[in-house]
Design a protein around this motif. Structure first.
Motif, PDB file in Angstrom:
ATOM      1  N   THR A 219       0.807  -1.227   0.000  1.00  0.00           N
ATOM      2  CA  THR A 219       0.000   0.000   0.000  1.00  0.00           C
ATOM      3  C   THR A 219       0.834   1.267   0.000  1.00  0.00           C
ATOM      4  O   THR A 219       0.297   2.363  -0.192  1.00  0.00           O
ATOM      5  CB  THR A 219      -0.963   0.004   1.200  1.00  0.00           C
ATOM      6  N   SER A 223      -0.421   3.312  -4.356  1.00  0.00           N
ATOM      7  CA  SER A 223      -1.106   4.384  -3.634  1.00  0.00           C
ATOM      8  C   SER A 223      -1.578   5.421  -4.650  1.00  0.00           C
ATOM      9  O   SER A 223      -1.060   5.503  -5.761  1.00  0.00           O
ATOM     10  CB  SER A 223      -0.162   5.032  -2.621  1.00  0.00           C
ATOM     11  N   LEU A 392      -6.665  -1.007   2.856  1.00  0.00           N
ATOM     12  CA  LEU A 392      -5.915  -0.583   4.042  1.00  0.00           C
ATOM     13  C   LEU A 392      -6.419  -1.291   5.295  1.00  0.00           C
ATOM     14  O   LEU A 392      -5.632  -1.611   6.201  1.00  0.00           O
ATOM     15  CB  LEU A 392      -6.022   0.930   4.216  1.00  0.00           C
ATOM     16  N   THR A 396      -3.069  -5.993   3.815  1.00  0.00           N
ATOM     17  CA  THR A 396      -1.703  -5.480   3.740  1.00  0.00           C
ATOM     18  C   THR A 396      -0.723  -6.624   3.999  1.00  0.00           C
ATOM     19  O   THR A 396      -1.058  -7.603   4.668  1.00  0.00           O
ATOM     20  CB  THR A 396      -1.454  -4.365   4.760  1.00  0.00           C
TER      21      THR A 396
END
Length: 431
Positions: A219, A223, A392, A396
């Motif tokens: 992430t 992004s 999120l 992850t």
């Protein structure tokens, strides 16, 4: 330091580690990095194509004969290349139409690990499922992303004629071995609830030995970047053109329908272009040569830039055991159209909330969803932001590493290496 807290010495095995082609290489790279960041000692033992690893992770090369390398796949080795009977077995299996690498890698790994007895607390196999794995000795945890029998059935369904079907059956002959080995393994990890059920149904593994640990996206790398401008009409997908399971043929058909109303719609495929076969024929039939581009061998940064530039990301697969491309696209806040094949809904989330979902194999539904997103900037923004928040919260690599290490400790405890209290830290991560 308590047994639960002390760093572990981990051997992570990968018979095929290319991080730019297929999810297994991505899994090895990112999981090993995050395990190392948690303080564990990680050594990846792999065959060609060797994995690309980050700082803090050791690579030990355990070479095969690399019979499928480009540009000379299915090559015959020179006499001087043969080192032992395992090499001879590898070539003989290839010559008779089978795929030898899971078996031969497992045999080489058993020999290698026997010479290093006591150096590792746990051995983590990444879907090799070869007979050699039953003789590793140390506590073993294995990851099965999804049963390869699913790929086998989809290839058989797409095969034309008895000769092709016989060839598919022979190529996938190793799946019989994988089923036998999987049933004897004490601890199996998988990446989704859907894959867990497939492992029970296809491989007859007891459900209480299968634990779901979701994998995820990087992430930080994947992004959003508001400075990257969307390219009007751009759709991006990750797919191999010649793998029916990936559903690219249906996306090509959807693009042809879509361009009758939105002529700027075009597709960028991250993957190898097929010179012939159903996808190549469909591109020619629909006159899409100028609307479909294939890119391969791009860097991580180039991949992220490509996904950010797309107005829509698409996962058209008939089945996925998890779908890293879906998670990575969502992490960049690129709105997603995805099928409901396999575990994709588990990753992509509810239709209309974090993605637009369509039935697998339905080109008309794909065209409708893609057209809806391309035409509605507000919907694209809403789904994109919601998708990133979902990743999120759930998907992850750090979370994956923590959950995986808990199961390492449980496997070690079950074999008497740690106090039983370690098992209590290793409840299955809910799928």
């Amino acid at each position: 330091m308590t047994a639960e807290a002390r760093p572990l010495r981990i051997a992570l095995l990968s018979y095929k580690g290319n991080p730019f082609c297929g999810g297994q290489g991505v899994y090895v790279r990112h999981l090993s990095r995050e395990l190392a960041r948690l303080g564990h000692s990680v050594e990846v033992i792999g065959a060609q194509p060797y994995p690309v690893l980050d700082d803090g992770v050791v690579l030990t090369e355990l070479p095969s004969l690399d019979l499928y390398r480009q540009p000379d796949p299915f090559r015959t080795p020179r006499p001087g290349e043969y080192r032992d009977w395992i090499d001879a077995l590898e070539v003989a299996t290839m010559w008779t139409g089978g795929f030898p690498e899971p078996l031969t890698f497992s045999l080489r790994a058993r020999r290698h690990l026997a010479a290093r007895s006591g150096e590792f607390d746990v051995i983590h196999d990444n879907q090799t499922l070869g007979y050699g794995q039953l003789g590793f000795g140390a506590p073993v945890v294995t990851t099965i992303h999804h049963p390869i029998t699913v790929d086998r059935q989809l290839e058989l369904d797409a095969a034309q004629g008895w000769r092709r079907r016989a060839s598919v059956r022979r190529w996938y002959g190793f799946t019989r071995m994988q089923k036998r080995v999987a049933r004897r393994l004490p601890s199996v990890l998988t990446v989704s609830g859907t894959s867990r059920q497939e492992i029970i149904d296809h491989l007859d593994v007891a459900g209480d030995r299968i634990h779901v640990v979701h994998i995820g996206a990087d992430t930080d790398l994947f992004s959003p970047d508001p400075a990257v401008a969307e390219v009007p009409g751009r759709i991006v997908t990750t797919s191999s053109a010649d793998v029916p399971l990936k559903g690219l043929i249906h996306l090509i058909e959807a693009l042809a329908k879509l361009r009758t109303e939105q002529p700027d719609a075009h597709l960028v495929v991250v993957g190898k272009r097929a010179d012939d076969g159903p996808v190549a024929a469909a591109i020619e039939r629909y006159g899409l040569a100028g609307a479909v581009d294939f890119v391969k061998g791009i860097s991580d940064a180039e991949l992220v830039g490509l996904v950010r530039s797309a107005q829509v990301a698409c996962v058209p697969s008939l089945y996925e055991g998890f779908s890293l491309p879906a998670a990575e696209a969502m992490a960049t806040a690129t709105p997603l159209v995805a099928t409901t094949g396999g575990a994709i809904p588990e990753v992509a989330g509810p239709d209309g909330e974090t993605c637009l979902a369509v039935p697998p194999g339905d080109a008309g539904a794909l065209a409708g969803a893609l057209g809806r997103l391309l035409a509605d900037s507000a919907l694209r923004r809403r789904l994109g932001l919601a998708g990133r928040e979902r990743v999120l919260a759930r998907f992850t690599w750090r979370q994956a590493a923590i959950g995986t290490a808990e199961h390492y400790r449980a496997a070690i405890a079950a074999q008497g290496g740690h106090p039983a209290a370690a098992v209590r830290t290793a409840a299955p991560i809910a799928g």
